[in-house]
Design a protein around this motif. Structure first.
Motif, PDB file in Angstrom:
ATOM      1  N   GLU A  71       0.840  -1.206   0.000  1.00  0.00           N
ATOM      2  CA  GLU A  71       0.000   0.000   0.000  1.00  0.00           C
ATOM      3  C   GLU A  71       0.873   1.253   0.000  1.00  0.00           C
ATOM      4  N   THR A  74       2.484   2.052  -3.428  1.00  0.00           N
ATOM      5  CA  THR A  74       1.496   2.611  -4.348  1.00  0.00           C
ATOM      6  C   THR A  74       1.357   4.112  -4.114  1.00  0.00           C
ATOM      7  N   GLU A  75       1.267   4.495  -2.846  1.00  0.00           N
ATOM      8  CA  GLU A  75       1.156   5.917  -2.507  1.00  0.00           C
ATOM      9  C   GLU A  75       2.445   6.661  -2.882  1.00  0.00           C
ATOM     10  N   LEU A  77       4.614   5.985  -5.254  1.00  0.00           N
ATOM     11  CA  LEU A  77       4.709   6.165  -6.706  1.00  0.00           C
ATOM     12  C   LEU A  77       3.750   7.239  -7.205  1.00  0.00           C
ATOM     13  N   LEU A  78       2.567   7.325  -6.626  1.00  0.00           N
ATOM     14  CA  LEU A  78       1.634   8.391  -6.987  1.00  0.00           C
ATOM     15  C   LEU A  78       2.240   9.752  -6.665  1.00  0.00           C
ATOM     16  N   HIS A  79       2.816   9.894  -5.477  1.00  0.00           N
ATOM     17  CA  HIS A  79       3.434  11.167  -5.083  1.00  0.00           C
ATOM     18  C   HIS A  79       4.603  11.493  -6.000  1.00  0.00           C
ATOM     19  N   ARG A  81       5.065  10.566  -9.080  1.00  0.00           N
ATOM     20  CA  ARG A  81       4.546  10.956 -10.399  1.00  0.00           C
ATOM     21  C   ARG A  81       4.063  12.402 -10.404  1.00  0.00           C
ATOM     22  N   LEU A  82       3.288  12.772  -9.382  1.00  0.00           N
ATOM     23  CA  LEU A  82       2.780  14.141  -9.309  1.00  0.00           C
ATOM     24  C   LEU A  82       3.918  15.148  -9.193  1.00  0.00           C
TER      25      LEU A  82
END
Length: 91
Positions: A71, A74-75, A77-79, A81-82
């Motif tokens: 989990e 996943t968070e 990688l999102l951060h 990317r942004l």
């Protein structure tokens, strides 16, 4: 140097420029080291990132830590990317 905020100590064990970063660290929720590897594959304008982490014991604590890490990556990688695409730090 001291560790600040959410930072943790890790030991980098392998780097291949634009392909792989590997390190060991003390996984959240357990008191032993796990090995983490980020593999990067360029696909046109995009980059595919694969995260592999292993080394947990097969007990309730190890399984929970592994689940929490899945989990967390996943968070993360999102951060990432942004931040890379838009310069946004949403932490």
């Amino acid at each position: 140097h001291g560790i600040q905020g959410d930072a943790v100590a890790l030991v980098c064990t392998r780097v291949v420029a634009n392909e792989t970063v590997e390190f060991v660290w003390e996984a959240y929720g357990v008191d032993y080291l796990t090995r983490v590897r980020f593999d990067l594959v360029q696909d046109g304008e995009e980059t595919l990132v694969t995260v592999i982490e292993g080394g947990w014991t097969n007990d309730a604590r190890g399984r929970q830590s592994a689940f929490d890490h899945a989990e967390g990556w996943t968070e993360f990688l999102l951060h990432a990317r942004l931040w890379l695409e838009r310069g946004l730090d949403i932490r």
